[in-house]
Design an enzyme around this catalytic site. Sequence first.
Site: not given
Length: 670
Positions: A461, A464, A466-467
């Site tokens: 994301c 890099g 969280d998602r």
Amino acid sequence: MSIITEKLLEELFLLYSQNSVLKLHGDTLPIETEKLQRTCEHLFALDYNLTLIDNNFQDILCQTYPPKLILTHTVPTIKEITKIHFGETEENLDDKERKSKKKKKGNQKTKKKEKKTEEKEKEKGKEKVMNSMKKKKYKKEKEKEKKKEKGKETKKKSKKKDVPKQKNEKNTKHQKKEKEIEIVKPKKKTKKKKKDKEQKKDPQTEQKELKHPLSSTLLISRDARCRKRFPIEFCYALNKSLCRSSTLSKGIELMFTGKKSPLKTLSGFVPHTSTRKKKKIRNKDPEIQLIQNGKKEILREIKKNVENKKEKFNEGTIPEVRLVDIALMKKVWKIKYIVDLMVEIKKEKYKLIVSSSEKGDSYNRYSTFSINSMPYPGVELFGEFQKNDYNGKGVIYDWDDPINTATLQIDPKLLKFPLLKKINFQNYQKWDIIKLTQNYLKVILTMISDPRKNTGLDIHCLSGWDRTPLFCSLARMSLWADGLIHQSLSPLQFLYLVVGYDWLLFAHKLNDRVKNGYEIFHFCFYFLQFIQNDEFKLLNYQKKWDEFLLKKKKNKNKNKNNGGGGGEWNKGKSGDKKKSNGKGKNKNKNDLKKKKITKNGKNETRGKKSEKSKNKKEKIQKNKEKKESMEHDTRDENIESNSQRVEKLKELQNIFTKFYKKNVLSQFLN
């Protein structure tokens, strides 16, 4: 260490909730991080042979990565990585082969000429040597005669006076010889010592190359990514590497994070806290010398490849960093698919572009990869997941916000895959969180199950943390439930590994997220109840891939046959038109069969045909029975494997909810 108890899990969740980000780097690490790193290494080592990359070596490669990066397969050495070739095509390779052949022929001719010239020079040299030897002998003889005459004259004049001087001269001559011998001896010893040292260093350097094979490339490529989160492997499955990273950084971020940056103090990035003296270490430590030499080799080869393409190259600038990043992804991790979860094409802060996705690269350097833009909402949406009593159904993201510049763009070749044809991706903005994550995970599983070579995967994301861990950990858990990875780990051990390595050691800010109500970490394990179907079983994807590739081959062969003149009309010698299908060749044989008639007037061939037809029917029935039995067995196996998958995921989810509510949510609610 082999058995992980419930106390260790409680300690892990408490440590996770108390610290927003663990202290992962520095000269002295806390006991908690060292313990967590060792336990994760031990859990990986139960099923794999590990190779470790020291993140604290020379300079911290990335401040938000674990102190030691774990790889579960062998990695190429520095010499193998330096063999980088960008954009090689068949035409370029043919040109190289031709040039190499020409060089070989030219070298053979030059060698013959050189041999002839050497022979002539040797003959001339011999004549010169003989003449010089004669001249030297003649000179020496004359010098000896002169010395004898002078010696006789001196003896007659000074026989009495020079007697003590002659004795002293003899003594001095002996002393000089002894001194010369004493001086020469220690020189020989020193030479031997140097040779011994060089021989002793060779095996050490070879071992240290294997310890840090990627450090030279990572030192260069880390600036290509936002917050220096370079592509690194988080899982190795089905002979391919599954990687995680952040998005591409722009020139403004390099101004803030560079070594010689005057704006570094104004940025929000943490400076390097190490107290080691770099200059002394660089001169002494052989490991760092290896990395510096490897870095020089890489830059030389990149310069050559860039000069062929007529692009500008400046050391320490963005083009260099981009090319090394591509080399890392292409040659080391062998990545083909890139999953970009960014909602934006380019991220702006204070009206300045800070970072960009691969699809936003103006020079199209990443065009060789299959870039899949799969926009996924950020952390803020999971506040609504908390307000909805931890229920994801009905929670929809507002796609009308002007920030959302990216659109869903999946590789059209993947959309032809049979399991993805059923999904209507045009309606992705109407899906809630659960359906959106389900369909995105199906796309990722198709990429993982691709049986072709060099089809690795990179998920990222923006930053890099969280998602990306959400989809990385979901992919790991799905593969574990199918029994493809971490086969010896129990649900409790596996949960420790996922939480400790995928989330905590990669610097997920749980404390900050839970305070604000953004519980993406909780959603990851809550979502396991929606992956228990056969739709997410990887074996089904593998079977479909085999069928899909077979159909492609058949279609290619048909097109070749149709275009190859098989059914075309060709003119004969007489100019008449004739078919080239091969029909009508055996007409005479059929006529003879018709003439074979018995005395009763019946044809003999009819009885033979009836017997053959009966045998064929019997064979077809036997094959059907075998297929049915095989399908029945496979169904039973699938039912058993599905039941095991469901049980594993349920146990994992129950254990997580128990410890998460007790050790994390209870603290924040109080």
